[in-house]
Every structure is written in structure tokens, then in C-alpha cells.
Scaffold this motif. Structure first.
Motif, PDB file in Angstrom:
ATOM      1  N   PRO A   1      -2.295 123.301 -78.131  1.00  0.00           N
ATOM      2  CA  PRO A   1      -1.958 121.705 -78.234  1.00  0.00           C
ATOM      3  C   PRO A   1      -2.354 120.826 -77.186  1.00  0.00           C
ATOM      4  O   PRO A   1      -3.221 119.816 -77.639  1.00  0.00           O
ATOM      5  N   ARG A   2      -3.010 121.404 -76.074  1.00  0.00           N
ATOM      6  CA  ARG A   2      -3.587 120.512 -75.055  1.00  0.00           C
ATOM      7  C   ARG A   2      -5.038 120.122 -75.430  1.00  0.00           C
ATOM      8  O   ARG A   2      -5.773 119.094 -74.872  1.00  0.00           O
ATOM      9  N   LEU A   3      -5.714 120.952 -76.336  1.00  0.00           N
ATOM     10  CA  LEU A   3      -7.182 120.781 -76.630  1.00  0.00           C
ATOM     11  C   LEU A   3      -7.155 119.957 -77.970  1.00  0.00           C
ATOM     12  O   LEU A   3      -8.414 119.741 -78.362  1.00  0.00           O
ATOM     13  N   ARG A   4      -5.950 119.596 -78.682  1.00  0.00           N
ATOM     14  CA  ARG A   4      -6.203 119.032 -79.965  1.00  0.00           C
ATOM     15  C   ARG A   4      -7.102 117.910 -79.940  1.00  0.00           C
ATOM     16  O   ARG A   4      -7.965 117.487 -80.740  1.00  0.00           O
ATOM     17  N   VAL A   5      -6.795 116.987 -79.010  1.00  0.00           N
ATOM     18  CA  VAL A   5      -7.665 115.954 -79.016  1.00  0.00           C
ATOM     19  C   VAL A   5      -8.997 115.939 -78.819  1.00  0.00           C
ATOM     20  O   VAL A   5      -9.993 115.305 -79.408  1.00  0.00           O
ATOM     21  N   VAL A   6      -9.295 116.883 -77.863  1.00  0.00           N
ATOM     22  CA  VAL A   6     -10.671 117.110 -77.490  1.00  0.00           C
ATOM     23  C   VAL A   6     -11.645 117.825 -78.397  1.00  0.00           C
ATOM     24  O   VAL A   6     -12.488 117.372 -79.163  1.00  0.00           O
ATOM     25  N   VAL A   7     -10.852 118.673 -79.331  1.00  0.00           N
ATOM     26  CA  VAL A   7     -11.117 119.619 -80.399  1.00  0.00           C
ATOM     27  C   VAL A   7     -11.498 118.579 -81.769  1.00  0.00           C
ATOM     28  O   VAL A   7     -12.593 118.377 -82.225  1.00  0.00           O
ATOM     29  N   ALA A   8     -10.615 117.480 -81.866  1.00  0.00           N
ATOM     30  CA  ALA A   8     -10.715 116.496 -83.012  1.00  0.00           C
ATOM     31  C   ALA A   8     -11.926 115.847 -82.745  1.00  0.00           C
ATOM     32  O   ALA A   8     -12.668 115.296 -83.813  1.00  0.00           O
ATOM     33  N   LEU A   9     -11.963 114.909 -81.663  1.00  0.00           N
ATOM     34  CA  LEU A   9     -12.938 114.272 -81.268  1.00  0.00           C
ATOM     35  C   LEU A   9     -14.446 114.988 -81.354  1.00  0.00           C
ATOM     36  O   LEU A   9     -15.459 114.463 -81.672  1.00  0.00           O
ATOM     37  N   LEU A  10     -14.414 116.244 -80.781  1.00  0.00           N
ATOM     38  CA  LEU A  10     -15.520 116.878 -80.769  1.00  0.00           C
ATOM     39  C   LEU A  10     -16.156 117.266 -82.332  1.00  0.00           C
ATOM     40  O   LEU A  10     -17.440 117.162 -82.539  1.00  0.00           O
ATOM     41  N   TYR A  11     -15.476 117.533 -83.025  1.00  0.00           N
ATOM     42  CA  TYR A  11     -15.518 117.614 -84.609  1.00  0.00           C
ATOM     43  C   TYR A  11     -16.183 116.324 -84.955  1.00  0.00           C
ATOM     44  O   TYR A  11     -17.306 116.450 -85.656  1.00  0.00           O
ATOM     45  N   LEU A  12     -15.664 115.350 -84.599  1.00  0.00           N
ATOM     46  CA  LEU A  12     -16.145 113.867 -85.280  1.00  0.00           C
ATOM     47  C   LEU A  12     -17.478 113.721 -84.781  1.00  0.00           C
ATOM     48  O   LEU A  12     -18.500 113.334 -85.622  1.00  0.00           O
ATOM     49  N   ALA A  13     -17.645 113.970 -83.280  1.00  0.00           N
ATOM     50  CA  ALA A  13     -18.923 113.812 -82.884  1.00  0.00           C
ATOM     51  C   ALA A  13     -19.925 114.676 -83.479  1.00  0.00           C
ATOM     52  O   ALA A  13     -21.459 114.305 -83.795  1.00  0.00           O
ATOM     53  N   VAL A  14     -19.700 116.167 -83.887  1.00  0.00           N
ATOM     54  CA  VAL A  14     -20.744 116.967 -84.408  1.00  0.00           C
ATOM     55  C   VAL A  14     -21.058 116.404 -85.852  1.00  0.00           C
ATOM     56  O   VAL A  14     -22.349 116.315 -86.155  1.00  0.00           O
ATOM     57  N   ILE A  15     -20.169 116.174 -86.601  1.00  0.00           N
ATOM     58  CA  ILE A  15     -20.365 115.518 -87.966  1.00  0.00           C
ATOM     59  C   ILE A  15     -21.241 114.114 -88.047  1.00  0.00           C
ATOM     60  O   ILE A  15     -22.227 114.186 -88.563  1.00  0.00           O
ATOM     61  N   VAL A  16     -20.846 113.378 -87.141  1.00  0.00           N
ATOM     62  CA  VAL A  16     -21.559 112.013 -87.026  1.00  0.00           C
ATOM     63  C   VAL A  16     -23.161 112.653 -86.498  1.00  0.00           C
ATOM     64  O   VAL A  16     -24.203 111.845 -86.992  1.00  0.00           O
ATOM     65  N   ARG A  17     -23.334 113.382 -85.376  1.00  0.00           N
ATOM     66  CA  ARG A  17     -24.700 113.579 -85.123  1.00  0.00           C
ATOM     67  C   ARG A  17     -25.506 114.452 -86.170  1.00  0.00           C
ATOM     68  O   ARG A  17     -26.678 114.002 -86.422  1.00  0.00           O
ATOM     69  N   ALA A  18     -24.901 115.130 -87.002  1.00  0.00           N
ATOM     70  CA  ALA A  18     -25.460 115.963 -88.071  1.00  0.00           C
ATOM     71  C   ALA A  18     -25.696 114.947 -89.095  1.00  0.00           C
ATOM     72  O   ALA A  18     -26.977 114.998 -89.768  1.00  0.00           O
ATOM     73  N   ILE A  19     -25.033 113.927 -89.536  1.00  0.00           N
ATOM     74  CA  ILE A  19     -25.315 113.004 -90.436  1.00  0.00           C
ATOM     75  C   ILE A  19     -26.331 112.012 -90.030  1.00  0.00           C
ATOM     76  O   ILE A  19     -27.563 111.625 -90.755  1.00  0.00           O
ATOM     77  N   VAL A  20     -26.701 111.647 -88.802  1.00  0.00           N
ATOM     78  CA  VAL A  20     -27.664 110.873 -88.201  1.00  0.00           C
ATOM     79  C   VAL A  20     -28.937 111.580 -88.228  1.00  0.00           C
ATOM     80  O   VAL A  20     -29.999 110.983 -88.551  1.00  0.00           O
ATOM     81  N   TYR A  21     -28.704 112.942 -88.116  1.00  0.00           N
ATOM     82  CA  TYR A  21     -30.062 113.660 -87.913  1.00  0.00           C
ATOM     83  C   TYR A  21     -30.735 113.983 -89.371  1.00  0.00           C
ATOM     84  O   TYR A  21     -31.679 113.924 -89.413  1.00  0.00           O
ATOM     85  N   LEU A  22     -29.780 113.697 -90.357  1.00  0.00           N
ATOM     86  CA  LEU A  22     -30.469 114.257 -91.613  1.00  0.00           C
ATOM     87  C   LEU A  22     -30.057 113.071 -92.661  1.00  0.00           C
ATOM     88  O   LEU A  22     -30.113 113.295 -93.829  1.00  0.00           O
ATOM     89  N   ARG A  23     -29.942 112.002 -92.077  1.00  0.00           N
ATOM     90  CA  ARG A  23     -29.803 110.583 -92.835  1.00  0.00           C
ATOM     91  C   ARG A  23     -31.097 110.569 -93.913  1.00  0.00           C
ATOM     92  O   ARG A  23     -30.657 109.782 -94.856  1.00  0.00           O
ATOM     93  N   ARG A  24     -32.104 110.918 -93.788  1.00  0.00           N
ATOM     94  CA  ARG A  24     -33.085 110.693 -94.676  1.00  0.00           C
ATOM     95  C   ARG A  24     -33.256 111.930 -95.581  1.00  0.00           C
ATOM     96  O   ARG A  24     -34.096 112.034 -96.441  1.00  0.00           O
ATOM     97  N   SER A  25     -32.318 112.962 -95.227  1.00  0.00           N
ATOM     98  CA  SER A  25     -32.472 114.281 -96.232  1.00  0.00           C
ATOM     99  C   SER A  25     -31.466 113.906 -97.267  1.00  0.00           C
ATOM    100  O   SER A  25     -30.311 113.550 -97.215  1.00  0.00           O
ATOM    101  N   LYS A  26     -31.753 114.758 -98.459  1.00  0.00           N
ATOM    102  CA  LYS A  26     -30.594 114.970 -99.654  1.00  0.00           C
ATOM    103  C   LYS A  26     -29.305 115.751 -99.180  1.00  0.00           C
ATOM    104  O   LYS A  26     -28.464 115.848 -99.457  1.00  0.00           O
ATOM    105  N   LEU A  27     -29.720 116.541 -97.893  1.00  0.00           N
ATOM    106  CA  LEU A  27     -28.613 117.378 -97.580  1.00  0.00           C
ATOM    107  C   LEU A  27     -27.277 116.631 -96.587  1.00  0.00           C
ATOM    108  O   LEU A  27     -26.503 117.288 -96.348  1.00  0.00           O
ATOM    109  N   VAL A  28     -27.758 115.312 -96.559  1.00  0.00           N
ATOM    110  CA  VAL A  28     -26.813 114.501 -95.694  1.00  0.00           C
ATOM    111  C   VAL A  28     -25.340 114.479 -96.162  1.00  0.00           C
ATOM    112  O   VAL A  28     -24.508 114.558 -95.229  1.00  0.00           O
ATOM    113  N   LEU A  29     -25.003 114.411 -97.508  1.00  0.00           N
ATOM    114  CA  LEU A  29     -23.957 114.715 -97.959  1.00  0.00           C
ATOM    115  C   LEU A  29     -23.216 115.697 -97.989  1.00  0.00           C
ATOM    116  O   LEU A  29     -21.858 116.065 -97.983  1.00  0.00           O
TER     117      LEU A  29
END
Length: 341
Positions: free
Chosen positions: A34-62
Motif C-alpha cells: 500500500p505505501r508504494l501504490r502512489v509511487v508505482v502508479a505515477l512511475l507507470y504513467l511516466a514510463v508510458i508517457v516517455r515511451a510515447i514521446v520517444y516513439l511518437r513518429r513511429s507506427k509502434l506508438v499506439l
């Protein structure tokens, strides 16, 4: 073609947003520590956003939110419900039902008596019934707030042996209360409360605020009623031995009733949006001939089925079940149609 691509991209982005939102919420609500739930949820969002930015010009972005969702879903499905927990007193036991021919024995039959909604005592009894005396099935529907959402409770009529009411609910831990949002995640175990109408109905009419309870007689014949009871009993025993998670969409009070009713009638589960938006379930049953109508339109039928005022007058009278049915459509005492609330 350019417009089709744009529409496709927008649709893909919308789906990706929903999948990402669900996965982050699943981590926030259900992560093991429970103590890590906020951290893990935010970390997940950060990873997804970073991956989308990195692949924004690629067909793999979706594919990024889809892959992330599948990873979280795979973990989420490994979470197992348990019968071990610091349960609230009215959830302390789970029922089980034995059959020996027509002899039915219900273990952990709940009988709570209330001073207030929060101040109550519960007995866990063993009761015996004769299956051959089961001749009818009634359904209570409770509305509160939104007309689109309700809670159904099925009651099996064993004649002079009384009624067995079964309410499909969340099994709450001490300090836990129901949240519509949390109901989409693995926050609550599922429980079939097997009880007396003076417990589960009186609670809603006399002690909870803002709940309006209605009773309808179904058109189920005695043979089908016994099949339905057998299916309910099988689910009661299944959950007693192997607990499951409640889910507001896939595994809740109405979906379980729909599946059991379909099995008792040897047909497929009816696909109807009112199974999910169950505040309209009485209309669904009315349209499909599932409840006694007395020739009344649905609005009038619902009006005469309202039992709060009678239940409040009757209170904990041993004749509670009989008295709340007097003058109502479909019951032996009702005659042609309609009585006072």
C-alpha cells in the motif's frame, strides 16, 4: 484517406488513454504494498508517457499503452481473493448449503437484529428446509439516488417454512465501505448473504436512509424455482470454498442473477444493457414477462410494489414477510391488483 487516418489515430489515442488510465488506477488501488501504490502508479504513467514521446513518429506508438495495459492486466489477474480477513460482523461467515434428496440444510444462515444501521448483532444459524415446498421466487429491488442503479435481492418462498433471501454483495473488511470506483478493481470479495427477510430487507427499509425497496412476484414456476435455488446453492458453496473478487461490471449482484436465471431456464444469458444499469431491471423483467403485472403499467406496478411504509410499521414482527406482501400484485393475498403502500 487522410481523414480516415486521423480518425483512426484519434480512436487509437482514446483507447490508449482509457487503457493507461485503468492500468494506473489498478496499480494505485491494488498494488501489493500500500505505501508504494502512489509511487508505482505515477512511475507507470511516466514510463508510458516517455515511451510515447520517444516513439511518437513511429507506427509502434499506439502499441505502447496496449503493451503496458497487458503487462499490468497479467499481474492484476494473479491477485487472488481470500476468505481470511478482519471482516465486518455481518460478513464474518460465509454460508454453505447441503442437499440430501429434498432435505436442504443451510449453514451460517445470517440473522442480524438492528438498533441502528451500524449498531447490530448477528447470529449464524443452521436451518433446515424441504425443497419440495419451494413454490415461488420473489425479487426485491432497492433504489437509492440514481434511477439507473439498484440492488436486487432474490427470495425463495418455502411456504410455511418461510423465505430464504439471498443478497449478492461485497464482503467488507472492518473500516471498509463500498466505493463505486473501487468496485472496478480487486478491492472487495464477493459474498452471497443467505438470510431472513427481517434481516436484509428490514435493514434497507427501516435503518438505512434513502433506500426505497420494492417487491415483485416472479413468474417462475415451482420446478424452475428449484433449479434456480440449486444454482444459487452451487454458487454459495463455490464461494464458501473458493472466494472470488467482486467486480462492478463482470461479477456483481445483477450479472450473477442473470447467469443463474439463464441456467435455471436452460437458455443463454440474455444480452440486455439493463443487466448492467440494473435500476431498469424491473422494466426488463416486465417486458420479458418475468414478473406478475396484474395488467398494470410498469409505473403503477412499481408504485404498488413499494414496501417501505408497511415495513416501518411492521418492524421486526415474526409475520414480517407475510405482512409486506398483503395487497400486492401476484401474491395470494393480493387478489386482482393493487393495495396501499
Amino acid at each position: 484517406m487522410r481523414w480516415f487516418r486521423r480518425i483512426g489515430m484519434l480512436l487509437g489515442a482514446a483507447i490508449g488513454f482509457v487503457l493507461t488510465l485503468w492500468a494506473a488506477a489498478a496499480l494505485y488501488f491494488d498494488f501489493t504494498f500500500p505505501r508504494l501504490r502512489v509511487v508505482v502508479a505515477l512511475l507507470y504513467l511516466a514510463v508510458i508517457v516517455r515511451a510515447i514521446v520517444y516513439l511518437r513518429r513511429s507506427k509502434l506508438v499506439l502499441a505502447v499503452p496496449v503493451v503496458g495495459f497487458l503487462v499490468v492486466l497479467g499481474w492484476w489477474l494473479t491477485l487472488k481473493a481470500t476468505n481470511d480477513g478482519d471482516w465486518q460482523p455481518d460478513n464474518a461467515q460465509t454460508a454453505s448449503i447441503d442437499f440430501n434428496g429434498d432435505a436442504v440444510t443451510v449453514h451460517n444462515f445470517r440473522l442480524c437484529t438492528y438498533k441502528t444501521e451500524a449498531d447490530y448483532t448477528c447470529e449464524w444459524q443452521t436451518r433446515s428446509y424441504d425443497l419440495s415446498k419451494l413454490h415461488a421466487v420473489d425479487i426485491f429491488i432497492t433504489w437509492w439516488g440514481s434511477p439507473w442503479i439498484a440492488h436486487p435481492i432474490v427470495s425463495f418462498d418455502f411456504g410455511d417454512q418461510g423465505h430464504i433471501a439471498m443478497s449478492i454483495e461485497t464482503r467488507d473488511l472492518v473500516g471498509q465501505s463500498y466505493s463505486a470506483v473501487r468496485g472496478f478493481f480487486r478491492q472487495y470479495a464477493l459474498i452471497y448473504v443467505v438470510t431472513d427477510e427481517r434481516d436484509v430487507i428490514l435493514l434497507r427499509t427501516n435503518y438505512r436512509k434513502g433506500e426505497e425497496v420494492h417487491i415483485f412476484r416472479t413468474n417462475i414456476n415451482p420446478e424452475t424455482a428449484r433449479k434456480l435455488f440449486g444454482d444459487y446453492a452451487a454458487r454459495v458453496n463455490q464461494l464458501h470454498n473458493r472466494p472470488e473478487w467482486y467486480n462492478a461490471v463482470t461479477n456483481n449482484c445483477t450479472t450473477n442473477i442473470a447467469v443463474s436465471a439463464a441456467q435455471a431456464n436452460s437458455r443463454r444469458t440474455r444480452l440486455d444493457w439493463r443487466v448492467l444499469l440494473n435500476g431498469k431491471s424491473d422494466e426488463m423483467m416486465y417486458e420479458h414477462g418475468g414478473i406478475a403485472t396484474g395488467g398494470l403499467p410498469i409505473a403503477r406496478l412499481r408504485e404498488q410494489a413499494h414496501i417501505n411504509s408497511v415495513a416501518q410499521k411492521v418492524g421486526n414482527d415474526p409475520e414480517f414477510s407475510r405482512l409486506i406482501r398483503v395487497g400486492r400484485v401476484g401474491f395470494p393475498e393480493a387478489g386482482a391488483a393493487a393495495g396501499a403502500n
